[in-house]
Design a protein around this motif. Structure first.
Motif, PDB file in Angstrom:
ATOM      1  N   GLY A 100       0.806  -1.208   0.000  1.00 20.78           N
ATOM      2  CA  GLY A 100       0.000   0.000   0.000  1.00 20.78           C
ATOM      3  C   GLY A 100       0.838   1.256   0.000  1.00 20.78           C
ATOM      4  N   LEU A 101       1.976   1.237   0.689  1.00 21.78           N
ATOM      5  CA  LEU A 101       2.861   2.391   0.662  1.00 21.78           C
ATOM      6  C   LEU A 101       3.457   2.595  -0.725  1.00 21.78           C
ATOM      7  CD1 LEU A 101       4.711   1.965   4.074  1.00 21.78           C
ATOM      8  CD2 LEU A 101       2.907   3.603   3.512  1.00 21.78           C
ATOM      9  N   ALA A 102       3.634   1.512  -1.463  1.00 21.70           N
ATOM     10  CA  ALA A 102       4.209   1.606  -2.799  1.00 21.70           C
ATOM     11  C   ALA A 102       3.174   1.941  -3.858  1.00 21.70           C
ATOM     12  CB  ALA A 102       4.905   0.293  -3.157  1.00 21.70           C
ATOM     13  N   ILE A 103       1.931   1.474  -3.679  1.00 21.60           N
ATOM     14  CA  ILE A 103       0.926   1.624  -4.736  1.00 21.60           C
ATOM     15  C   ILE A 103      -0.098   2.703  -4.389  1.00 21.60           C
ATOM     16  CG2 ILE A 103      -0.917   0.459  -5.990  1.00 21.60           C
ATOM     17  CD1 ILE A 103       0.713  -2.079  -5.823  1.00 21.60           C
ATOM     18  N   ASP A 104      -0.899   2.463  -3.347  1.00 18.83           N
ATOM     19  CA  ASP A 104      -1.944   3.417  -2.996  1.00 18.83           C
ATOM     20  C   ASP A 104      -2.288   3.262  -1.513  1.00 18.83           C
ATOM     21  OD1 ASP A 104      -3.720   5.430  -3.326  1.00 18.83           O
ATOM     22  OD2 ASP A 104      -5.164   4.309  -4.525  1.00 18.83           O
ATOM     23  N   ALA A 105      -2.702   4.342  -0.889  1.00 23.96           N
ATOM     24  CA  ALA A 105      -2.897   4.381   0.559  1.00 23.96           C
ATOM     25  C   ALA A 105      -4.021   3.462   1.028  1.00 23.96           C
ATOM     26  CB  ALA A 105      -3.166   5.801   1.008  1.00 23.96           C
ATOM     27  N   TRP A 106      -5.058   3.231   0.229  1.00 23.32           N
ATOM     28  CA  TRP A 106      -6.172   2.414   0.702  1.00 23.32           C
ATOM     29  C   TRP A 106      -5.732   0.987   0.994  1.00 23.32           C
ATOM     30  CZ3 TRP A 106      -7.949  -1.873  -1.916  1.00 23.32           C
ATOM     31  CH2 TRP A 106      -7.554  -2.017  -3.234  1.00 23.32           C
ATOM     32  N   ILE A 107      -4.731   0.472   0.253  1.00 25.64           N
ATOM     33  CA  ILE A 107      -4.211  -0.870   0.527  1.00 25.64           C
ATOM     34  C   ILE A 107      -3.464  -0.867   1.864  1.00 25.64           C
ATOM     35  CG2 ILE A 107      -2.733  -2.729  -0.330  1.00 25.64           C
ATOM     36  CD1 ILE A 107      -3.230  -1.647  -3.153  1.00 25.64           C
ATOM     37  N   ALA A 108      -2.758   0.226   2.138  1.00 26.37           N
ATOM     38  CA  ALA A 108      -2.032   0.338   3.406  1.00 26.37           C
ATOM     39  C   ALA A 108      -2.998   0.347   4.586  1.00 26.37           C
ATOM     40  CB  ALA A 108      -1.154   1.587   3.412  1.00 26.37           C
ATOM     41  N   PHE A 109      -4.139   1.034   4.439  1.00 24.04           N
ATOM     42  CA  PHE A 109      -5.123   1.067   5.521  1.00 24.04           C
ATOM     43  C   PHE A 109      -5.705  -0.320   5.785  1.00 24.04           C
ATOM     44  CE2 PHE A 109      -5.646   5.673   4.272  1.00 24.04           C
ATOM     45  CZ  PHE A 109      -4.976   6.136   5.380  1.00 24.04           C
ATOM     46  N   ILE A 110      -5.936  -1.065   4.733  1.00 31.50           N
ATOM     47  CA  ILE A 110      -6.404  -2.450   4.900  1.00 31.50           C
ATOM     48  C   ILE A 110      -5.334  -3.266   5.619  1.00 31.50           C
ATOM     49  CG2 ILE A 110      -6.983  -4.577   3.668  1.00 31.50           C
ATOM     50  CD1 ILE A 110      -8.352  -2.814   1.566  1.00 31.50           C
ATOM     51  N   GLY A 111      -4.070  -3.093   5.224  1.00 31.46           N
ATOM     52  CA  GLY A 111      -2.971  -3.808   5.874  1.00 31.46           C
ATOM     53  C   GLY A 111      -2.860  -3.482   7.351  1.00 31.46           C
ATOM     54  N   VAL A 112      -3.050  -2.213   7.705  1.00 30.23           N
ATOM     55  CA  VAL A 112      -2.988  -1.817   9.118  1.00 30.23           C
ATOM     56  C   VAL A 112      -4.141  -2.451   9.899  1.00 30.23           C
ATOM     57  CG1 VAL A 112      -3.247   0.146  10.691  1.00 30.23           C
ATOM     58  CG2 VAL A 112      -1.722   0.320   8.737  1.00 30.23           C
ATOM     59  N   GLY A 113      -5.331  -2.408   9.341  1.00 27.43           N
ATOM     60  CA  GLY A 113      -6.486  -2.991  10.038  1.00 27.43           C
ATOM     61  C   GLY A 113      -6.337  -4.489  10.246  1.00 27.43           C
ATOM     62  N   VAL A 114      -5.969  -5.188   9.189  1.00 28.91           N
ATOM     63  CA  VAL A 114      -5.779  -6.636   9.296  1.00 28.91           C
ATOM     64  C   VAL A 114      -4.606  -6.942  10.228  1.00 28.91           C
ATOM     65  CG1 VAL A 114      -5.193  -8.707   7.975  1.00 28.91           C
ATOM     66  CG2 VAL A 114      -6.822  -7.072   7.056  1.00 28.91           C
ATOM     67  N   GLY A 115      -3.555  -6.099  10.164  1.00 30.50           N
ATOM     68  CA  GLY A 115      -2.392  -6.301  11.034  1.00 30.50           C
ATOM     69  C   GLY A 115      -2.740  -6.165  12.499  1.00 30.50           C
ATOM     70  N   ILE A 116      -3.571  -5.197  12.836  1.00 28.19           N
ATOM     71  CA  ILE A 116      -3.992  -5.034  14.232  1.00 28.19           C
ATOM     72  C   ILE A 116      -4.783  -6.253  14.696  1.00 28.19           C
ATOM     73  CG2 ILE A 116      -5.531  -3.699  15.735  1.00 28.19           C
ATOM     74  CD1 ILE A 116      -4.622  -1.197  14.175  1.00 28.19           C
ATOM     75  N   TYR A 117      -5.640  -6.766  13.838  1.00 19.41           N
ATOM     76  CA  TYR A 117      -6.417  -7.966  14.180  1.00 19.41           C
ATOM     77  C   TYR A 117      -5.486  -9.147  14.477  1.00 19.41           C
ATOM     78  CZ  TYR A 117      -9.243 -12.130  13.516  1.00 19.41           C
ATOM     79  OH  TYR A 117      -9.828 -13.355  13.667  1.00 19.41           O
ATOM     80  N   PHE A 118      -4.528  -9.398  13.580  1.00 15.23           N
ATOM     81  CA  PHE A 118      -3.643 -10.542  13.775  1.00 15.23           C
ATOM     82  C   PHE A 118      -2.674 -10.323  14.938  1.00 15.23           C
ATOM     83  CE2 PHE A 118      -5.024 -11.796   9.522  1.00 15.23           C
ATOM     84  CZ  PHE A 118      -5.199 -13.150   9.711  1.00 15.23           C
ATOM     85  N   LEU A 119      -2.263  -9.098  15.186  1.00 13.31           N
ATOM     86  CA  LEU A 119      -1.386  -8.824  16.319  1.00 13.31           C
ATOM     87  C   LEU A 119      -2.102  -9.077  17.638  1.00 13.31           C
ATOM     88  CD1 LEU A 119       1.384  -7.787  17.260  1.00 13.31           C
ATOM     89  CD2 LEU A 119       0.404  -5.492  17.250  1.00 13.31           C
ATOM     90  N   VAL A 120      -3.338  -8.616  17.754  1.00 18.11           N
ATOM     91  CA  VAL A 120      -4.119  -8.857  18.974  1.00 18.11           C
ATOM     92  C   VAL A 120      -4.371 -10.355  19.141  1.00 18.11           C
ATOM     93  CG1 VAL A 120      -6.370  -8.481  20.057  1.00 18.11           C
ATOM     94  CG2 VAL A 120      -5.143  -6.572  19.033  1.00 18.11           C
ATOM     95  N   GLY A 121      -4.662 -11.041  18.044  1.00 20.04           N
ATOM     96  CA  GLY A 121      -4.866 -12.488  18.120  1.00 20.04           C
ATOM     97  C   GLY A 121      -3.632 -13.226  18.583  1.00 20.04           C
ATOM     98  N   TRP A 122      -2.475 -12.791  18.122  1.00 17.47           N
ATOM     99  CA  TRP A 122      -1.222 -13.443  18.510  1.00 17.47           C
ATOM    100  C   TRP A 122      -0.895 -13.167  19.969  1.00 17.47           C
ATOM    101  CZ3 TRP A 122       4.146 -12.440  15.838  1.00 17.47           C
ATOM    102  CH2 TRP A 122       4.984 -13.508  16.100  1.00 17.47           C
ATOM    103  N   VAL A 123      -1.137 -11.928  20.415  1.00 16.11           N
ATOM    104  CA  VAL A 123      -0.841 -11.572  21.805  1.00 16.11           C
ATOM    105  C   VAL A 123      -1.716 -12.369  22.771  1.00 16.11           C
ATOM    106  CG1 VAL A 123      -1.033  -9.709  23.492  1.00 16.11           C
ATOM    107  CG2 VAL A 123       0.074  -9.284  21.298  1.00 16.11           C
ATOM    108  N   PHE A 124      -2.991 -12.537  22.419  1.00 16.40           N
ATOM    109  CA  PHE A 124      -3.924 -13.229  23.307  1.00 16.40           C
ATOM    110  C   PHE A 124      -4.124 -14.698  22.932  1.00 16.40           C
ATOM    111  CE2 PHE A 124      -5.175  -8.749  23.827  1.00 16.40           C
ATOM    112  CZ  PHE A 124      -4.991  -8.657  25.188  1.00 16.40           C
ATOM    113  N   GLU A 125      -3.172 -15.274  22.234  1.00 16.66           N
ATOM    114  CA  GLU A 125      -3.282 -16.663  21.794  1.00 16.66           C
ATOM    115  C   GLU A 125      -3.427 -17.636  22.962  1.00 16.66           C
ATOM    116  OE1 GLU A 125      -0.840 -19.740  18.905  1.00 16.66           O
ATOM    117  OE2 GLU A 125       0.147 -17.938  19.628  1.00 16.66           O
ATOM    118  N   TYR A 126      -2.763 -17.356  24.059  1.00 16.22           N
ATOM    119  CA  TYR A 126      -2.803 -18.264  25.200  1.00 16.22           C
ATOM    120  C   TYR A 126      -3.946 -17.948  26.160  1.00 16.22           C
ATOM    121  CZ  TYR A 126       1.681 -20.125  23.808  1.00 16.22           C
ATOM    122  OH  TYR A 126       2.680 -20.735  23.112  1.00 16.22           O
ATOM    123  N   SER A 127      -4.781 -16.971  25.841  1.00 10.47           N
ATOM    124  CA  SER A 127      -5.870 -16.612  26.740  1.00 10.47           C
ATOM    125  C   SER A 127      -7.079 -17.538  26.601  1.00 10.47           C
ATOM    126  CB  SER A 127      -6.312 -15.171  26.476  1.00 10.47           C
ATOM    127  OG  SER A 127      -5.255 -14.306  26.782  1.00 10.47           O
TER     128      SER A 127
END
Length: 133
Positions: free
Chosen positions: A100-127
């Motif tokens: 998204g940083l290379a092509i267009d900002a809307w792809i970057a926003f999708i990457g950030v949103g999905v990244g936050i989801y997977f980061l929270v999932g990884w942090v709370f994996e053992y919960s």
């Protein structure tokens, strides 16, 4: 471990000095090398602090003992996940962010949103789920 703490501390301080001298040399106009040198210095100091805290928690290790044996390293080193899909999703989200940083900002926003989801999932994996404690 004390030797490693000293080594990474010296390396971190050296890189801070080098980054500062380099910054004055190029009159703070070059914005690739200066932050990179400061980042590597910060990472070196972060490793030094981690090793220092680990030494305080577990005491003197076999590598600090002059008469230490290899067999003293035997034992459990930690608790590791058997498998996890969260890092794969986080890696794909980071790839979408960079794309998204290379092509267009809307792809970057999708990457950030999905990244936050997977980061929270990884942090709370053992919960909850299969690996809940």
């Amino acid at each position: 471990m004390r030797t490693n703490v000293k080594l990474f501390t010296i390396l971190g301080v050296f890189l801070i000095v080098v980054a500062t001298v380099y910054g004055f040399w190029v009159q703070w106009t070059e914005w690739a090398g200066i932050p990179a040198l400061y980042a590597v210095a910060g990472l070196s100091l972060m490793v030094a602090v981690f090793l220092w805290l680990t030494e305080r928690k577990f005491g003197q290790g076999p590598d600090d003992d002059e008469h230490g044996e290899i067999s003293q390293y035997a034992g459990t080193y930690g608790s590791f996940a058997a498998w996890s899909w969260w890092p794969l999703g986080l890696g794909l989200a980071c790839a979408a962010l960079v794309l998204g940083l290379a092509i267009d900002a809307w792809i970057a926003f999708i990457g950030v949103g999905v990244g936050i989801y997977f980061l929270v999932g990884w942090v709370f994996e053992y919960s909850k789920g299969d690996h809940a404690h």
